[in-house]
Design an enzyme around this catalytic site. Sequence first.
Site, PDB file in Angstrom:
ATOM      1  N   HIS A  43       4.630  20.100  65.307  1.00 30.55           N
ATOM      2  CA  HIS A  43       5.762  19.186  65.927  1.00 30.55           C
ATOM      3  C   HIS A  43       6.874  18.953  66.635  1.00 30.55           C
ATOM      4  O   HIS A  43       7.220  18.637  67.642  1.00 30.55           O
ATOM      5  CB  HIS A  43       5.614  17.606  65.175  1.00 30.55           C
ATOM      6  CG  HIS A  43       4.449  17.136  64.081  1.00 30.55           C
ATOM      7  ND1 HIS A  43       3.670  16.501  64.680  1.00 30.55           N
ATOM      8  CD2 HIS A  43       4.229  17.239  62.928  1.00 30.55           C
ATOM      9  CE1 HIS A  43       2.980  16.817  63.860  1.00 30.55           C
ATOM     10  NE2 HIS A  43       3.242  16.334  62.871  1.00 30.55           N
ATOM     11  N   HIS A  66      15.445  21.108  64.358  1.00 30.77           N
ATOM     12  CA  HIS A  66      14.335  21.382  65.480  1.00 30.77           C
ATOM     13  C   HIS A  66      14.740  20.760  66.975  1.00 30.77           C
ATOM     14  O   HIS A  66      16.251  20.059  67.336  1.00 30.77           O
ATOM     15  CB  HIS A  66      13.306  20.962  65.245  1.00 30.77           C
ATOM     16  CG  HIS A  66      13.920  18.812  64.317  1.00 30.77           C
ATOM     17  ND1 HIS A  66      14.718  18.654  63.170  1.00 30.77           N
ATOM     18  CD2 HIS A  66      13.976  17.734  65.105  1.00 30.77           C
ATOM     19  CE1 HIS A  66      14.725  17.314  64.217  1.00 30.77           C
ATOM     20  NE2 HIS A  66      14.176  16.850  65.061  1.00 30.77           N
ATOM     21  N   HIS A 100      13.484  19.175  70.756  1.00 29.94           N
ATOM     22  CA  HIS A 100      12.248  18.317  71.306  1.00 29.94           C
ATOM     23  C   HIS A 100      11.960  18.841  73.259  1.00 29.94           C
ATOM     24  O   HIS A 100      13.182  18.112  73.716  1.00 29.94           O
ATOM     25  CB  HIS A 100      12.580  16.520  71.656  1.00 29.94           C
ATOM     26  CG  HIS A 100      12.767  16.107  69.435  1.00 29.94           C
ATOM     27  ND1 HIS A 100      11.443  15.376  68.703  1.00 29.94           N
ATOM     28  CD2 HIS A 100      13.539  16.742  68.800  1.00 29.94           C
ATOM     29  CE1 HIS A 100      11.956  15.602  67.755  1.00 29.94           C
ATOM     30  NE2 HIS A 100      12.825  15.947  67.566  1.00 29.94           N
ATOM     31  N   GLU A 138      15.455  12.923  73.250  1.00 27.31           N
ATOM     32  CA  GLU A 138      14.489  11.917  72.646  1.00 27.31           C
ATOM     33  C   GLU A 138      15.740  11.039  72.928  1.00 27.31           C
ATOM     34  O   GLU A 138      15.465   9.347  73.322  1.00 27.31           O
ATOM     35  CB  GLU A 138      14.556  11.864  71.732  1.00 27.31           C
ATOM     36  CG  GLU A 138      13.125  13.455  70.792  1.00 27.31           C
ATOM     37  CD  GLU A 138      13.056  12.834  69.498  1.00 27.31           C
ATOM     38  OE1 GLU A 138      11.978  12.445  69.255  1.00 27.31           O
ATOM     39  OE2 GLU A 138      13.683  12.766  68.663  1.00 27.31           O
ATOM     40  N   HIS A 166      18.581  18.692  67.401  1.00 25.24           N
ATOM     41  CA  HIS A 166      18.961  18.516  66.045  1.00 25.24           C
ATOM     42  C   HIS A 166      18.976  18.716  65.176  1.00 25.24           C
ATOM     43  O   HIS A 166      18.132  19.880  64.081  1.00 25.24           O
ATOM     44  CB  HIS A 166      17.529  16.859  65.555  1.00 25.24           C
ATOM     45  CG  HIS A 166      17.685  15.920  66.712  1.00 25.24           C
ATOM     46  ND1 HIS A 166      16.107  15.165  66.572  1.00 25.24           N
ATOM     47  CD2 HIS A 166      18.004  15.534  67.686  1.00 25.24           C
ATOM     48  CE1 HIS A 166      16.091  13.970  67.351  1.00 25.24           C
ATOM     49  NE2 HIS A 166      17.101  14.887  68.115  1.00 25.24           N
ATOM     50  N   THR A 205      13.436   9.932  63.762  1.00 26.19           N
ATOM     51  CA  THR A 205      12.817  10.011  65.609  1.00 26.19           C
ATOM     52  C   THR A 205      10.994   9.886  65.132  1.00 26.19           C
ATOM     53  O   THR A 205      10.170  10.234  66.148  1.00 26.19           O
ATOM     54  CB  THR A 205      12.959  10.371  66.414  1.00 26.19           C
ATOM     55  OG1 THR A 205      12.981  11.985  66.044  1.00 26.19           O
ATOM     56  CG2 THR A 205      14.848  10.468  66.333  1.00 26.19           C
TER      57      THR A 205
END
Length: 321
Positions: free
Chosen positions: A99, A129, A131, A141, A154, A236
């Site tokens: 992910h 991590h 995104h 996000e 994050h 999230t």
Amino acid sequence: MLRTVLLCSLLLVLQPYASFGFDFLERGRRDAKDHHNWNYEDKTGPDHWPKMFKKCGGARQSPINIINSEVDLNDELDAFEFDNYDDPLVDARIENNGHTIQVSPGSKDPPRTIDEGGMDDQYQFLQLHFHWGSDSKKGSEHLIDGSSFPLEMHFVHINKNYKTKEKALQKEDGLAVLAVLFKLDDEDNPALTPIIDKLDDVRQEGSKADLDDAFTLESLLPDDLMPYYRYKGSLTTPPCSEAVTWTVFKDFVPISEKQLQLFRNVKEEDEGEPAESLVDNFRPVQELHGRVVEISRDSDNAAPSLSSSTLMVLTAFALFL
């Protein structure tokens, strides 16, 4: 003959219990699989999360679109105190969990904590991590005034009042996440090099590696840590627990297109499908449902621009005078 009869009788007696046992084990495997059986597209994507995970349909979900004209100034949102953020991580691990790319401290690394920042408790760093998008027009996000950014990082922390993450996820103040937004730059960001240099080693889902070069968490933060946005929200990703105090820094961190492409080379694997690029691993913004987004003062104590609601009140008051 007697032995055969006794054996058959024993099997008949134990059969219901045996089938229960196998059914219980299978159900456990199925539940464990379902817990991780989500992604960012198709029938297990964000639109379906509320059906798969009840909490994902809550009223305090993240991420959100932060509208500068609607945020409220909060003087109690003071500067953070960081402990050991300037000490190098010497035992960190990087992982591709299918992910995201996640970096976690090792057992030899001392605890790293954040304090103050308008929060009542101290929080300990768990992991960071990322995104990102399939192109540089999307990926973050959180949005700012409707605008997206190519990467969001994050820093996840747990409230030290709770001994386990499971316990923390049941509490509104269980986690504190610092969100850093990245802006496209012509030059590579050297602070990201220790992480980016290992992306090829964790290209395949499930792979892990030690980080060769030590780095500090402080080096990954924006230059200006104030002002920052603050609101109450959720994870999230499933199970979307509404246990997060969110801090989104207003200042950006640079990243080059070359560095972004290395993130896009990371792979994910759906069961029975060939590996494909892990991209667009961001959840769409969620409704505020009456929540208030606050902003701290600038680091030089100058007040940020006032919200539209505050301006309306001041204008009405001036007309009254």
